[in-house]
Design an enzyme around this catalytic site. Structure first.
Site, PDB file in Angstrom:
ATOM      1  CB  SER A 125      46.921  10.947 -47.482  1.00 53.55           C
ATOM      2  OG  SER A 125      45.557  10.851 -47.566  1.00 53.55           O
ATOM      3  CE1 TYR A 150      46.886  14.634 -42.809  1.00 56.24           C
ATOM      4  CE2 TYR A 150      45.123  14.720 -44.554  1.00 56.24           C
ATOM      5  CZ  TYR A 150      46.070  14.038 -43.931  1.00 56.24           C
ATOM      6  OH  TYR A 150      46.365  12.630 -43.865  1.00 56.24           O
ATOM      7  CE  LYS A 154      50.112  12.781 -44.218  1.00 56.00           C
ATOM      8  NZ  LYS A 154      51.054  12.056 -43.262  1.00 56.00           N
TER       9      LYS A 154
HETATM   10  C1  UD1 Z   1      39.213  12.848 -44.555  1.00 56.56           C
HETATM   11  C2  UD1 Z   1      39.888  13.810 -45.144  1.00 56.56           C
HETATM   12  C3  UD1 Z   1      41.203  13.223 -45.563  1.00 56.56           C
HETATM   13  C4  UD1 Z   1      41.917  12.493 -44.582  1.00 56.56           C
HETATM   14  C5  UD1 Z   1      41.109  11.336 -44.170  1.00 56.56           C
HETATM   15  C6  UD1 Z   1      41.952  10.752 -43.191  1.00 56.56           C
HETATM   16  C7  UD1 Z   1      38.245  15.645 -45.195  1.00 56.56           C
HETATM   17  C8  UD1 Z   1      37.372  16.384 -46.271  1.00 56.56           C
HETATM   18  N1  UD1 Z   1      39.105  14.478 -45.788  1.00 56.56           N
HETATM   19  O1  UD1 Z   1      38.888  11.792 -45.538  1.00 56.56           O
HETATM   20  O2  UD1 Z   1      41.904  14.604 -46.023  1.00 56.56           O
HETATM   21  O3  UD1 Z   1      43.161  11.943 -45.276  1.00 56.56           O
HETATM   22  O4  UD1 Z   1      40.083  11.844 -43.630  1.00 56.56           O
HETATM   23  O5  UD1 Z   1      41.381   9.639 -42.618  1.00 56.56           O
HETATM   24  O6  UD1 Z   1      38.022  15.732 -44.199  1.00 56.56           O
HETATM   25  N2  UD1 Z   1      30.955  11.226 -43.864  1.00 56.56           N
HETATM   26  C9  UD1 Z   1      29.479  11.562 -43.206  1.00 56.56           C
HETATM   27  N3  UD1 Z   1      29.433  11.728 -41.930  1.00 56.56           N
HETATM   28  C10 UD1 Z   1      30.346  12.111 -40.916  1.00 56.56           C
HETATM   29  C11 UD1 Z   1      31.704  11.761 -41.507  1.00 56.56           C
HETATM   30  C12 UD1 Z   1      31.937  11.448 -42.699  1.00 56.56           C
HETATM   31  O7  UD1 Z   1      28.675  11.443 -44.164  1.00 56.56           O
HETATM   32  O8  UD1 Z   1      29.951  12.397 -39.753  1.00 56.56           O
HETATM   33  C13 UD1 Z   1      31.130  10.841 -45.088  1.00 56.56           C
HETATM   34  C14 UD1 Z   1      32.209  11.685 -45.615  1.00 56.56           C
HETATM   35  O9  UD1 Z   1      31.368  12.946 -46.453  1.00 56.56           O
HETATM   36  C15 UD1 Z   1      32.688  11.011 -46.647  1.00 56.56           C
HETATM   37  C16 UD1 Z   1      32.952   9.716 -46.066  1.00 56.56           C
HETATM   38  O10 UD1 Z   1      31.841   9.660 -45.133  1.00 56.56           O
HETATM   39  O11 UD1 Z   1      32.055  10.675 -47.737  1.00 56.56           O
HETATM   40  C17 UD1 Z   1      34.173   9.150 -45.447  1.00 56.56           C
HETATM   41  O12 UD1 Z   1      34.320  10.340 -44.779  1.00 56.56           O
HETATM   42  P1  UD1 Z   1      35.985  10.371 -43.497  1.00 56.56           P
HETATM   43  O13 UD1 Z   1      35.858   9.465 -42.742  1.00 56.56           O
HETATM   44  O14 UD1 Z   1      35.784  11.676 -43.073  1.00 56.56           O
HETATM   45  O15 UD1 Z   1      37.070  10.223 -44.599  1.00 56.56           O
HETATM   46  P2  UD1 Z   1      37.610  11.263 -45.853  1.00 56.56           P
HETATM   47  O16 UD1 Z   1      36.658  12.175 -46.299  1.00 56.56           O
HETATM   48  O17 UD1 Z   1      37.868  10.166 -47.005  1.00 56.56           O
END
Ligand code: UD1
Length: 338
Positions: A125, A150, A154
């Site tokens: 990842s 987690y 990795k």
């Molecule tokens: C998350 C994990 C990461 C993992 C990946 C797997 C965290 C901090 N990181 O990554 O370790 O490898 O998923 O898929 O959990 N967001 C919102 N609202 C929401 C959900 C997300 O604003 O309800 C934003 C987040 O702040 C981020 C972006 O959307 O900026 C993407 O979020 P997400 O899909 O959870 O991915 P990662 O944070 O990149």
């Protein structure tokens, strides 16, 4: 040629199985069904119109792995997806994560070496980079201290493989560092199946769009980015699946330049949360209810891939634009809520 896919009923695993079968590989899936559904197997069979073998095995059971390889000693390659992946859960129960994600890896490698089968692809990842000093992120970027157990599994997983490749020259391995996989198969027969409230952005958006969630919380709009929201590299899961076939073939055809290689898999393009919302509103032709919420702990600000190495060395590149990938995610969400 027989390929073992662990976690082959999961999100990325199932899409990869489809690509392998469509390239005429014989696939055996191992999955413990802890975060997947046996119905996914029907979806895979429907798409490919071929038989795919499935064994329900918990990879912490070393004896079961040994028995598996007794039966399938003709396995020529392994793609190892099986792992737990919820960041929050890993903080609450780290030992489960270390046991699940690392003991299974060690046992698999040991059993593989024991039968002299050595082509191994590891599901890693972009989380290993943490908040990178520079974007786009190259494979040479520093590995920062992990932000969660987690993420640590990795990093340690990659180290286990790297050390093993040094010690056992017959082992050939590739770690694939995924950015943010999204979307579903165009057939809408397989896709992402999050349990409970989705933690990831795209499933939360699609569930909101079909009325399952009231509104999306945008985690922070005061980041040092153009619109204040975090930037990620959203890669279509089918494109990602195809990269696994390329990586596997690189090992099978003995094309790798060293016996351990690492590749970033992303689109190379960063999109902010607001840009994702706009793209989604465009393809769904509906307004998405959202509000700005506080930052989520542990979020990195900007992460998107430098994809040169995957493009040039693996001969792979992402093909699907964000809009198209989001449309498949929405269609899948609608289909499973029918
Ligand atoms: C998350 C994990 C990461 C993992 C990946 C797997 C965290 C901090 N990181 O990554 O370790 O490898 O998923 O898929 O959990 N967001 C919102 N609202 C929401 C959900 C997300 O604003 O309800 C934003 C987040 O702040 C981020 C972006 O959307 O900026 C993407 O979020 P997400 O899909 O959870 O991915 P990662 O944070 O990149």
């Amino acid at each position: 040629m027989k390929i073992l896919v662990t976690g082959g009923l999961g999100f990325i695993g199932s899409h990869t199985v489809v690509e392998l079968v469509q390239k005429n590989y014989e696939v055996v899936i191992i999955d413990d069904l802890s975060n997947s559904d046996e119905k996914v197997l029907d979806g895979i069979k429907q798409i490919t119109a071929k038989d795919v073998q499935f064994e329900k095995i918990d990879l912490r059971d070393r004896g079961a792995i040994a028995d598996f390889f007794d039966k399938h000693s003709d396995v020529q390659g392994v793609i190892h997806f099986a792992a737990s992946k919820a960041v929050g859960e890993s903080v609450e129960d780290p030992l489960i994560y270390y046991e699940n994600n690392l003991s299974s890896l060690v046992y698999l490698l040991k059993e593989l070496l024991a039968i002299g089968r050595t082509n191994f692809i590891f599901s890693s990842s972009c989380t290993v980079y943490g908040e990178a000093d520079q974007v786009p992120i190259t494979e040479e970027a520093e590995i920062k201290p992990a932000l969660s157990p987690y993420g640590n599994t990795k990093q340690i997983g990659e180290e286990i493989i790297k050390d093993s490749c040094k010690a056992y020259p017959e082992l050939n391995a590739i770690s694939l560092r995924y950015f943010n996989p999204i979307g579903a198969h165009p057939s809408t027969l397989i896709g992402e199946l999050p349990i409970g409230v989705p933690q990831n952005l795209i499933p939360f958006i699609t569930q909101t769009a079909v009325g399952l969630r009231r509104e999306l919380s945008v985690f922070g709009d005061d980041y040092p980015t153009e619109d204040g929201t975090c930037i990620r590299d959203y890669i279509y899961v089918v494109d990602l699946a195809k990269a696994h076939v390329k990586a596997l073939e690189r090992l099978i055809n003995q094309k790798a330049s060293t016996n351990y290689e690492v590749f970033n898999l992303g689109t190379g393009k960063g999109s902010s949360v607001m840009e994702v919302i706009q793209s989604f509103e465009r393809i769904s032709e509906q307004k998405l209810p959202y509000r700005i919420a506080s930052r989520r702990e542990g979020d990195v600000i900007k992460a998107f891939a430098d994809t040169k190495k995957a493009n040039q060395v693996l001969g792979w590149s992402s093909e699907t634009p964000l809009d198209d990938a989001l449309l498949t995610a929405l269609r899948w969400e609608k289909k499973i809520r029918e």
